[in-house]
Design a protein around this motif. Structure first.
Motif, PDB file in Angstrom:
ATOM      1  N   ASN A 186      -8.904  12.318 -11.449  1.00  0.00           N
ATOM      2  CA  ASN A 186      -8.812  11.085 -12.227  1.00  0.00           C
ATOM      3  C   ASN A 186      -8.339  11.354 -13.650  1.00  0.00           C
ATOM      4  OD1 ASN A 186      -9.506   9.211 -10.260  1.00  0.00           O
ATOM      5  ND2 ASN A 186     -11.673   9.239 -10.747  1.00  0.00           N
ATOM      6  N   PHE A 187      -8.800  12.468 -14.238  1.00  0.00           N
ATOM      7  CA  PHE A 187      -8.338  12.815 -15.580  1.00  0.00           C
ATOM      8  C   PHE A 187      -6.859  13.179 -15.572  1.00  0.00           C
ATOM      9  CE2 PHE A 187     -12.856  13.392 -16.739  1.00  0.00           C
ATOM     10  CZ  PHE A 187     -12.846  12.745 -17.965  1.00  0.00           C
ATOM     11  N   VAL A 188      -6.421  13.917 -14.535  1.00  0.00           N
ATOM     12  CA  VAL A 188      -5.010  14.304 -14.450  1.00  0.00           C
ATOM     13  C   VAL A 188      -4.124  13.078 -14.274  1.00  0.00           C
ATOM     14  CG1 VAL A 188      -3.322  15.536 -13.030  1.00  0.00           C
ATOM     15  CG2 VAL A 188      -5.499  16.625 -13.600  1.00  0.00           C
ATOM     16  N   CYS A 189      -4.610  12.070 -13.545  1.00  0.00           N
ATOM     17  CA  CYS A 189      -3.793  10.889 -13.227  1.00  0.00           C
ATOM     18  C   CYS A 189      -3.888   9.786 -14.272  1.00  0.00           C
ATOM     19  CB  CYS A 189      -4.211  10.326 -11.869  1.00  0.00           C
ATOM     20  SG  CYS A 189      -3.847  11.399 -10.478  1.00  0.00           S
ATOM     21  N   ARG A 190      -4.590  10.025 -15.378  1.00  0.00           N
ATOM     22  CA  ARG A 190      -4.748   8.978 -16.393  1.00  0.00           C
ATOM     23  C   ARG A 190      -3.398   8.492 -16.911  1.00  0.00           C
ATOM     24  NH1 ARG A 190      -9.544   8.076 -19.123  1.00  0.00           N
ATOM     25  NH2 ARG A 190      -8.380   7.634 -21.017  1.00  0.00           N
ATOM     26  N   GLN A 191      -2.542   9.403 -17.312  1.00  0.00           N
ATOM     27  CA  GLN A 191      -1.243   9.006 -17.863  1.00  0.00           C
ATOM     28  C   GLN A 191      -0.366   8.362 -16.805  1.00  0.00           C
ATOM     29  OE1 GLN A 191      -0.490   9.157 -21.184  1.00  0.00           O
ATOM     30  NE2 GLN A 191       1.255   7.907 -20.539  1.00  0.00           N
ATOM     31  N   MET A 192      -0.437   8.863 -15.564  1.00  0.00           N
ATOM     32  CA  MET A 192       0.343   8.241 -14.492  1.00  0.00           C
ATOM     33  C   MET A 192      -0.115   6.809 -14.258  1.00  0.00           C
ATOM     34  SD  MET A 192       0.826   9.434 -10.504  1.00  0.00           S
ATOM     35  CE  MET A 192      -0.784   8.823  -9.996  1.00  0.00           C
ATOM     36  N   ASP A 193      -1.439   6.576 -14.278  1.00  0.00           N
ATOM     37  CA  ASP A 193      -1.947   5.207 -14.114  1.00  0.00           C
ATOM     38  C   ASP A 193      -1.422   4.293 -15.215  1.00  0.00           C
ATOM     39  OD1 ASP A 193      -3.335   6.086 -11.927  1.00  0.00           O
ATOM     40  OD2 ASP A 193      -5.276   6.200 -12.925  1.00  0.00           O
ATOM     41  N   GLU A 194      -1.400   4.787 -16.445  1.00  0.00           N
ATOM     42  CA  GLU A 194      -0.918   3.964 -17.553  1.00  0.00           C
ATOM     43  C   GLU A 194       0.561   3.632 -17.396  1.00  0.00           C
ATOM     44  OE1 GLU A 194      -1.843   5.958 -21.159  1.00  0.00           O
ATOM     45  OE2 GLU A 194      -4.028   5.861 -20.865  1.00  0.00           O
ATOM     46  N   ASN A 203       0.839  -1.196   0.000  1.00  0.00           N
ATOM     47  CA  ASN A 203       0.000   0.000   0.000  1.00  0.00           C
ATOM     48  C   ASN A 203       0.873   1.245   0.000  1.00  0.00           C
ATOM     49  OD1 ASN A 203      -1.802  -2.032   2.011  1.00  0.00           O
ATOM     50  ND2 ASN A 203      -2.901  -1.050   0.352  1.00  0.00           N
ATOM     51  N   ILE A 204       0.568   2.174  -0.911  1.00  0.00           N
ATOM     52  CA  ILE A 204       1.278   3.449  -1.006  1.00  0.00           C
ATOM     53  C   ILE A 204       0.251   4.573  -0.942  1.00  0.00           C
ATOM     54  CG2 ILE A 204       2.693   4.944  -2.471  1.00  0.00           C
ATOM     55  CD1 ILE A 204       4.010   2.481  -3.603  1.00  0.00           C
ATOM     56  N   ASP A 205       0.499   5.553  -0.095  1.00  0.00           N
ATOM     57  CA  ASP A 205      -0.410   6.700   0.053  1.00  0.00           C
ATOM     58  C   ASP A 205       0.294   7.965  -0.419  1.00  0.00           C
ATOM     59  OD1 ASP A 205      -3.060   7.669   1.504  1.00  0.00           O
ATOM     60  OD2 ASP A 205      -1.479   9.075   2.047  1.00  0.00           O
ATOM     61  N   LEU A 206      -0.452   8.817  -1.133  1.00  0.00           N
ATOM     62  CA  LEU A 206       0.096  10.076  -1.636  1.00  0.00           C
ATOM     63  C   LEU A 206      -0.277  11.211  -0.699  1.00  0.00           C
ATOM     64  CD1 LEU A 206      -0.768   9.706  -5.434  1.00  0.00           C
ATOM     65  CD2 LEU A 206       1.271   8.934  -4.225  1.00  0.00           C
ATOM     66  N   SER A 207       0.686  12.036  -0.351  1.00  0.00           N
ATOM     67  CA  SER A 207       0.454  13.157   0.560  1.00  0.00           C
ATOM     68  C   SER A 207      -0.218  14.315  -0.180  1.00  0.00           C
ATOM     69  CB  SER A 207       1.773  13.638   1.167  1.00  0.00           C
ATOM     70  OG  SER A 207       2.379  12.635   1.932  1.00  0.00           O
ATOM     71  N   ASN A 208      -1.224  14.943   0.491  1.00  0.00           N
ATOM     72  CA  ASN A 208      -1.887  16.132  -0.049  1.00  0.00           C
ATOM     73  C   ASN A 208      -2.255  15.939  -1.520  1.00  0.00           C
ATOM     74  OD1 ASN A 208      -1.551  17.561   2.423  1.00  0.00           O
ATOM     75  ND2 ASN A 208       0.556  18.029   1.836  1.00  0.00           N
ATOM     76  N   PHE A 209      -3.087  14.953  -1.755  1.00  0.00           N
ATOM     77  CA  PHE A 209      -3.376  14.518  -3.124  1.00  0.00           C
ATOM     78  C   PHE A 209      -3.977  15.645  -3.968  1.00  0.00           C
ATOM     79  CE2 PHE A 209      -6.358  12.275  -6.100  1.00  0.00           C
ATOM     80  CZ  PHE A 209      -5.366  11.776  -6.940  1.00  0.00           C
ATOM     81  N   PHE A 210      -5.106  16.214  -3.556  1.00  0.00           N
ATOM     82  CA  PHE A 210      -5.761  17.254  -4.351  1.00  0.00           C
ATOM     83  C   PHE A 210      -4.912  18.522  -4.457  1.00  0.00           C
ATOM     84  CE2 PHE A 210      -9.879  15.023  -3.180  1.00  0.00           C
ATOM     85  CZ  PHE A 210     -10.014  14.450  -4.431  1.00  0.00           C
ATOM     86  N   PRO A 211      -4.352  19.053  -3.350  1.00  0.00           N
ATOM     87  CA  PRO A 211      -3.529  20.265  -3.483  1.00  0.00           C
ATOM     88  C   PRO A 211      -2.244  20.068  -4.284  1.00  0.00           C
ATOM     89  CG  PRO A 211      -4.307  20.008  -1.226  1.00  0.00           C
ATOM     90  CD  PRO A 211      -4.614  18.733  -1.941  1.00  0.00           C
ATOM     91  N   SER A 212      -1.883  18.811  -4.581  1.00  0.00           N
ATOM     92  CA  SER A 212      -0.696  18.565  -5.401  1.00  0.00           C
ATOM     93  C   SER A 212      -0.979  18.743  -6.887  1.00  0.00           C
ATOM     94  CB  SER A 212      -0.168  17.146  -5.151  1.00  0.00           C
ATOM     95  OG  SER A 212       0.230  16.983  -3.806  1.00  0.00           O
ATOM     96  N   ILE A 213      -2.266  18.843  -7.258  1.00  0.00           N
ATOM     97  CA  ILE A 213      -2.657  19.010  -8.658  1.00  0.00           C
ATOM     98  C   ILE A 213      -2.891  20.495  -8.923  1.00  0.00           C
ATOM     99  CG2 ILE A 213      -4.369  18.416 -10.409  1.00  0.00           C
ATOM    100  CD1 ILE A 213      -4.884  15.833  -8.881  1.00  0.00           C
ATOM    101  N   THR A 214      -2.125  21.076  -9.827  1.00  0.00           N
ATOM    102  CA  THR A 214      -2.164  22.511 -10.066  1.00  0.00           C
ATOM    103  C   THR A 214      -3.151  22.868 -11.183  1.00  0.00           C
ATOM    104  OG1 THR A 214      -0.373  22.418 -11.702  1.00  0.00           O
ATOM    105  CG2 THR A 214       0.256  22.662  -9.375  1.00  0.00           C
ATOM    106  N   ARG A 215      -3.399  24.154 -11.274  1.00  0.00           N
ATOM    107  CA  ARG A 215      -4.296  24.657 -12.322  1.00  0.00           C
ATOM    108  C   ARG A 215      -3.730  24.395 -13.713  1.00  0.00           C
ATOM    109  NH1 ARG A 215      -6.665  30.876 -12.559  1.00  0.00           N
ATOM    110  NH2 ARG A 215      -7.927  30.631 -14.467  1.00  0.00           N
ATOM    111  N   GLU A 216      -2.410  24.436 -13.846  1.00  0.00           N
ATOM    112  CA  GLU A 216      -1.801  24.170 -15.146  1.00  0.00           C
ATOM    113  C   GLU A 216      -2.065  22.737 -15.591  1.00  0.00           C
ATOM    114  OE1 GLU A 216      -0.435  26.355 -17.156  1.00  0.00           O
ATOM    115  OE2 GLU A 216      -0.977  27.875 -15.669  1.00  0.00           O
ATOM    116  N   GLN A 217      -2.028  21.794 -14.658  1.00  0.00           N
ATOM    117  CA  GLN A 217      -2.342  20.414 -15.021  1.00  0.00           C
ATOM    118  C   GLN A 217      -3.801  20.270 -15.438  1.00  0.00           C
ATOM    119  OE1 GLN A 217      -0.687  18.913 -11.168  1.00  0.00           O
ATOM    120  NE2 GLN A 217       0.293  17.356 -12.451  1.00  0.00           N
TER     121      GLN A 217
END
Length: 478
Positions: free
Chosen positions: A210-218, A150-164
């Motif tokens: 979820n849209f921002v993380c699509r490429q990371m998931d792949e 199990n891996i947890d990401l810190s501050n998940f939503f605030p880590s996604i910027t407006r540019e992304q």
């Protein structure tokens, strides 16, 4: 105020064409209006533009909508009229910051969410905030595996910027116009430490993440497939499982995963990274996955206890029992009681989702609950009477928490400082309001104290053993 979800329908092809050619806030206001408009009644967000309780009904509809949109899209302005920021306690200590939009702004965001959902194309590995998928579906992928990471990401939503977010809205399947990309990304973010990021509390944040993380998931799925590892992601909770241990924290697989996650701007919370073998307790998103999907024994014991207390001592006593067992979790500690009927219904339904609707334990608990709740009016009257008694107590005593503890059977101190026990009594209506805490109301403070005492005893015994062995060694050597 609209309190029920509406089955909102709109022409997706028309909206898609409009957003790809959007050039003004007025056009966007009309699109949002069409997305949330219900022929049965006027939409809430267009009729509550108020100041000091006065509704500006005389102003043109378009002017009000555009002016508010232009205000909300400017993240550099004061957030007082846009957001409400507060903290809620975490179960394991600390606080979580929630950024909640104000009512008029929230309905606009829900209109945007409704439009974005029509483009939803979830990857096979994303299970959080996806329609038709649940925590049980996510955990089922990792059932019966020898090793679970199990891996947890810190501050998940605030880590996604407006540019992304802009990059996502500019690419397929959206391909919005530059104006629409800039405007919608501004509405869906807020400014934190000088950077516009997704807010934990906005209705649009989960879908956009979820849209921002699509490429990371792949990218992660590709590395997992090369190592015969099962991979899934539930929001910020990433899970891997395999029958072969390839999860060495200094190995190639783990380092490659860390590199991919870092490249997308996320940070791993090292405190929550855990590797679980089959010989021990394995848990994925709160569900036990050793042999089959299951909940913890403590979860089942809590349901059984509340049903027993409700049946034997009454509804009010069950509410107090539920409060005492959960007051240190989430928001429950701010209230003097929990409405057990709703609390139990949710827990039993979740048990059915995890273990299955044909499970014997679920069926037994459901039958007991239905039997106790068959007369809903009496249950609601009992709960309202209890709330009224709590209100009267709070008016007569400023120490609200102390009075709440007394009503639930906790030893407290009187005005002279002497210990007063309130373990068992019955009110005028015949309800057992205070139960022997040694039987069923296990006080959380006492449990923690007993746990610390056991640790102290173990440490003392260990110290005596070391001293004894040292003395024996010195004696025989001499």
């Amino acid at each position: 105020m609209i309190r029920q979800k509406q089955n909102l329908k709109f022409d997706k092809e028309t909206v898609d064409r409009q957003l790809k050619n959007l050039e003004s806030a007025k056009q966007l206001a009309q699109i949002l209006y069409d997305a949330v408009n219900d022929v049965r009644r006027e939409p809430y967000w267009l009729r509550t533009n108020s100041k000091n309780g006065y509704l500006y009904d005389s102003m043109p509809l378009e002017w009000r909508s555009v002016s508010q949109l232009n205000y909300y899209v400017d993240t550099a302005k004061d957030d007082y009229n846009r957001l409400r920021i507060f903290n809620i306690p975490k179960r394991k200590g600390g606080f979580r910051e929630i950024v909640a939009p104000k009512p008029a702004f929230r309905v606009r965001l829900k209109a945007i969410l409704k439009i974005l959902q029509s483009y939803e194309e979830a990857t096979p590995w994303a299970y959080g905030f996806v329609q038709g998928r649940s925590v049980a579906d996510n955990a089922a992928l990792h059932t019966g595996k020898n090793f679970v990471l199990n891996i947890d990401l810190s501050n998940f939503f605030p880590s996604i910027t407006r540019e992304q977010v802009k990059q996502v809205l500019s690419a397929k399947p959206f391909e919005f116009s530059p104006f629409a990309v800039d405007f919608i990304s501004g509405l869906c973010t807020y400014r934190k430490d000088g950077v516009d990021v997704l807010a934990q509390g906005f209705p649009t944040s989960p879908l956009l993440s979820n849209f921002v993380c699509r490429q990371m998931d792949e990218d992660i799925a590709k590395v997992a497939a090369e190592n015969n590892v099962t991979f899934s992601r539930y929001a910020d909770d990433i899970t891997f499982s395999s029958d072969v241990n390839v999860f060495d924290f200094n190995g190639a697989f783990y380092n490659k995963i860390k590199e991919i996650i870092s490249s997308y701007g996320f940070v791993i919370n090292q405190k929550k990274v855990r590797l679980q073998s089959k010989t021990r307790h394995q848990e994925v998103t709160g569900i036990v996955v050793n042999k089959k999907l299951n909940v913890s024994r403590r979860y089942i014991r809590e349901i059984r206890t509340l049903l027993f207390v409700w049946k034997k001592y009454g509804y009010e006593a069950a509410c107090c029992c539920a409060y005492r067992n959960n007051r240190k979790k989430d928001y429950h500690k701010y209230y003097h009681s929990i409405e057990v009927s709703k609390f139990l219904r949710g827990k039993i339904n979740y048990l059915g989702i995890v273990r299955g609707k044909d499970d014997s334990i679920y069926l037994r608990f459901k039958a007991q609950f239905d039997e106790l709740y068959k007369n809903e009016s009496d249950v609601m009257k009992s709960y309202s009477d209890m709330l009224e008694k709590h209100r009267l107590r709070r008016e007569n005593n400023s120490e609200c928490e102390e009075m709440s503890d007394k009503s639930c059977g906790v030893s407290t101190n009187d005005e002279a400082g002497n210990s007063v026990s309130a373990n068992s009594s019955t009110d005028g209506n015949g309800y057992q309001t205070r139960i022997d805490r040694n039987s069923y109301l296990r006080d959380a403070d006492d449990k923690e104290r007993r746990k610390k005492d056991r640790r102290t005893i173990i440490l003392i015994c260990f110290a005596f053993l070391i001293i004894f062995r040292l003395l024996v060694f010195i004696f025989f050597k001499a």
